[in-house]
Design a protein around this motif. Structure first.
Motif, short mmCIF file in Angstrom:
data_model
loop_
_atom_site.label_atom_id
_atom_site.label_comp_id
_atom_site.label_asym_id
_atom_site.label_seq_id
_atom_site.Cartn_x
_atom_site.Cartn_y
_atom_site.Cartn_z
N VAL A 203 -22.16 2.16 -101.22
CA VAL A 203 -22.93 2.59 -102.39
C VAL A 203 -23.30 1.47 -103.35
CG1 VAL A 203 -21.95 4.92 -102.35
CG2 VAL A 203 -20.82 3.15 -103.72
N ALA A 204 -22.62 0.32 -103.27
CA ALA A 204 -22.75 -0.69 -104.33
C ALA A 204 -23.78 -1.77 -104.01
CB ALA A 204 -21.40 -1.33 -104.61
N ASP A 205 -24.31 -2.37 -105.08
CA ASP A 205 -25.18 -3.54 -104.96
C ASP A 205 -24.37 -4.83 -104.93
OD1 ASP A 205 -27.91 -2.26 -105.28
OD2 ASP A 205 -26.92 -1.56 -107.11
N ARG A 206 -23.34 -4.88 -105.78
CA ARG A 206 -22.52 -6.09 -105.87
C ARG A 206 -21.07 -5.69 -106.10
NH1 ARG A 206 -23.38 -9.10 -110.27
NH2 ARG A 206 -24.45 -7.43 -111.40
N HIS A 207 -20.17 -6.60 -105.73
CA HIS A 207 -18.74 -6.36 -105.86
C HIS A 207 -18.09 -7.51 -106.64
CE1 HIS A 207 -19.26 -3.38 -102.62
NE2 HIS A 207 -20.01 -4.30 -102.05
N TYR A 208 -17.38 -7.15 -107.71
CA TYR A 208 -16.59 -8.13 -108.44
C TYR A 208 -15.13 -7.98 -108.01
CZ TYR A 208 -20.50 -9.06 -111.60
OH TYR A 208 -21.72 -9.43 -112.12
N ILE A 209 -14.52 -9.10 -107.66
CA ILE A 209 -13.12 -9.10 -107.23
C ILE A 209 -12.24 -9.42 -108.43
CG2 ILE A 209 -11.46 -9.95 -105.55
CD1 ILE A 209 -14.01 -8.68 -104.34
N VAL A 210 -11.31 -8.51 -108.73
CA VAL A 210 -10.40 -8.68 -109.87
C VAL A 210 -9.01 -9.00 -109.33
CG1 VAL A 210 -9.44 -7.59 -111.93
CG2 VAL A 210 -11.76 -7.01 -111.19
N ASP A 211 -8.41 -10.04 -109.89
CA ASP A 211 -7.06 -10.45 -109.48
C ASP A 211 -6.33 -10.98 -110.71
OD1 ASP A 211 -4.95 -10.92 -107.62
OD2 ASP A 211 -5.48 -13.05 -107.60
N GLN A 212 -5.16 -10.39 -110.97
CA GLN A 212 -4.31 -10.82 -112.08
C GLN A 212 -5.09 -10.89 -113.40
OE1 GLN A 212 -2.09 -14.37 -111.03
NE2 GLN A 212 -1.32 -13.44 -109.14
N GLY A 213 -5.89 -9.85 -113.64
CA GLY A 213 -6.56 -9.72 -114.91
C GLY A 213 -7.78 -10.59 -115.10
N LYS A 214 -8.31 -11.15 -114.01
CA LYS A 214 -9.52 -11.96 -114.08
C LYS A 214 -10.47 -11.60 -112.95
CE LYS A 214 -8.04 -16.30 -116.26
NZ LYS A 214 -8.03 -17.78 -116.10
N VAL A 215 -11.76 -11.79 -113.17
CA VAL A 215 -12.73 -11.71 -112.08
C VAL A 215 -12.74 -13.07 -111.39
CG1 VAL A 215 -15.17 -11.49 -111.48
CG2 VAL A 215 -14.16 -9.93 -113.15
N VAL A 216 -12.37 -13.05 -110.11
CA VAL A 216 -12.23 -14.32 -109.38
C VAL A 216 -13.39 -14.58 -108.44
CG1 VAL A 216 -9.72 -14.35 -109.57
CG2 VAL A 216 -10.79 -13.20 -107.62
N ASP A 217 -14.24 -13.57 -108.20
CA ASP A 217 -15.37 -13.78 -107.29
C ASP A 217 -16.36 -12.64 -107.45
OD1 ASP A 217 -16.94 -14.99 -105.36
OD2 ASP A 217 -15.31 -15.19 -103.91
N MET A 218 -17.59 -12.86 -107.02
CA MET A 218 -18.61 -11.83 -106.94
C MET A 218 -19.30 -11.95 -105.59
SD MET A 218 -22.06 -10.98 -107.01
CE MET A 218 -22.97 -12.29 -107.81
N ILE A 219 -19.42 -10.85 -104.89
CA ILE A 219 -20.03 -10.84 -103.56
C ILE A 219 -21.12 -9.77 -103.55
CG2 ILE A 219 -19.67 -10.51 -101.09
CD1 ILE A 219 -16.76 -11.37 -101.53
N ARG A 220 -22.34 -10.16 -103.17
CA ARG A 220 -23.42 -9.18 -103.03
C ARG A 220 -23.21 -8.35 -101.78
NH1 ARG A 220 -25.42 -13.73 -105.31
NH2 ARG A 220 -26.71 -13.45 -107.19
N ASN A 221 -23.67 -7.11 -101.83
CA ASN A 221 -23.40 -6.20 -100.73
C ASN A 221 -23.99 -6.70 -99.41
OD1 ASN A 221 -21.93 -3.68 -100.42
ND2 ASN A 221 -23.83 -2.84 -99.63
N ASN A 222 -25.13 -7.39 -99.48
CA ASN A 222 -25.75 -7.89 -98.24
C ASN A 222 -25.08 -9.16 -97.72
OD1 ASN A 222 -26.66 -9.77 -100.08
ND2 ASN A 222 -28.84 -9.31 -99.80
N GLU A 223 -24.03 -9.62 -98.42
CA GLU A 223 -23.30 -10.81 -97.99
C GLU A 223 -21.89 -10.48 -97.52
OE1 GLU A 223 -23.43 -13.13 -101.53
OE2 GLU A 223 -25.49 -13.83 -101.21
N LEU A 224 -21.60 -9.18 -97.35
CA LEU A 224 -20.23 -8.78 -97.02
C LEU A 224 -19.77 -9.32 -95.67
CD1 LEU A 224 -20.13 -5.08 -98.26
CD2 LEU A 224 -19.01 -7.06 -99.29
N GLU A 225 -20.66 -9.24 -94.68
CA GLU A 225 -20.26 -9.63 -93.33
C GLU A 225 -19.82 -11.09 -93.28
OE1 GLU A 225 -22.02 -9.57 -88.75
OE2 GLU A 225 -23.06 -8.49 -90.36
N GLU A 226 -20.54 -11.96 -93.96
CA GLU A 226 -20.19 -13.38 -93.93
C GLU A 226 -19.00 -13.71 -94.82
OE1 GLU A 226 -23.56 -15.38 -96.63
OE2 GLU A 226 -24.22 -13.66 -95.42
N ASN A 227 -18.53 -12.73 -95.59
CA ASN A 227 -17.39 -12.95 -96.48
C ASN A 227 -16.19 -12.11 -96.08
OD1 ASN A 227 -18.20 -14.77 -98.94
ND2 ASN A 227 -19.97 -13.44 -98.56
#
Length: 237
Positions: A203-227
């Motif tokens: 459902v999403a356009d982009r994903h922000y990765i949260v770890d230990q109270g910080k956003v550590v990465d952002m991955i676009r939905n069309n880049e999931l396979e390579e990540n």
């Protein structure tokens, strides 16, 4: 993304529960009509981020702007009247009332709240249960649908959804996914906290990765396979 594209901007957001410092400088941006997810392990700070945006987390610092208006010192009721709504994991429906009674109660906070009939188009299960079924007699999936439906009645156009698929059967998860897609097509903006990565990816356009109270990465939905490996490292998926 240019500054003029940004609807909701969170910058260096810190938050505390009492003396416990749980958010350590959250940063992310959301464009109007976009679906973004906050992904991360349990305890990473995802739900706390939604509570801080709404002003429910009592102690917070940093910046949260909506259409350029600073929210960090606003009370939750004032933030809600700007058209932002939180659907909490615990759902918050009135268990002693019927589906339709629940839908008639939410106050209008802005123009554009969905009609009851439009709600039933989005959630056919609720149409079938509209009267004579108290909230306690609804399934978990129907309760989740009702919780989302209630905030759509208010006129809010930015939806903060906290774990909407938690513990639900796959067929209900699929229905909620279709509803989120329909809302996106109607111009709603959604920030989604999820543990179910496959659902988030659908459902999403982009994903922000949260770890230990910080956003550590952002991955676009069309880049999931390579990540894939990166996501595995972050989430253990």
């Amino acid at each position: 993304m240019t500054e003029s594209d940004v609807l909701l901007k969170v910058s260096d957001l810190h938050g505390w529960y009492g003396e416990s410092h749980v958010l350590h400088g959250i940063d992310f941006e959301v464009r109007e009509g976009e679906v973004v997810t906050l992904l991360g392990r349990n305890g990473a700070g995802k739900t706390s981020t939604l509570l801080a945006i709404m002003g429910i987390l009592a102690k917070r610092s940093g910046s949260v702007t909506f259409r350029g208006t600073e929210l960090i010192d606003m009370q939750p009721r004032h933030i809600a009247r700007l058209g932002i709504a939180l659907c909490p994991e615990e759902r918050g429906i009135f268990s002693s009332l019927s589906v339709e009674e629940n839908l008639m109660l939410p106050p209008r906070i802005a123009d554009g709240g969905l009609s009851v009939e439009r709600i039933y188009d989005l959630f056919p299960n609720l149409r079938e249960r509209r009267s004579g079924n108290q909230g306690t007699k609804l399934s978990g999936g129907e309760q989740q649908m009702l919780a989302m439906a209630r905030i759509l009645r208010t006129g809010a156009r930015v939806l903060l959804l906290d774990e909407p698929t938690e513990g639900l059967a796959p067929v209900i998860v699929q229905q909620i996914g279709h509803t989120i897609e329909a809302l996106k097509n109607e111009g709603f903006t959604i920030v989604l906290v999820e543990q179910n990565f496959r659902f988030a990816a659908s459902v999403a356009d982009r994903h922000y990765i949260v770890d230990q109270g910080k956003v550590v990465d952002m991955i676009r939905n069309n880049e999931l396979e390579e990540n894939t490996q990166k996501l595995h490292d972050y989430l253990g998926v």
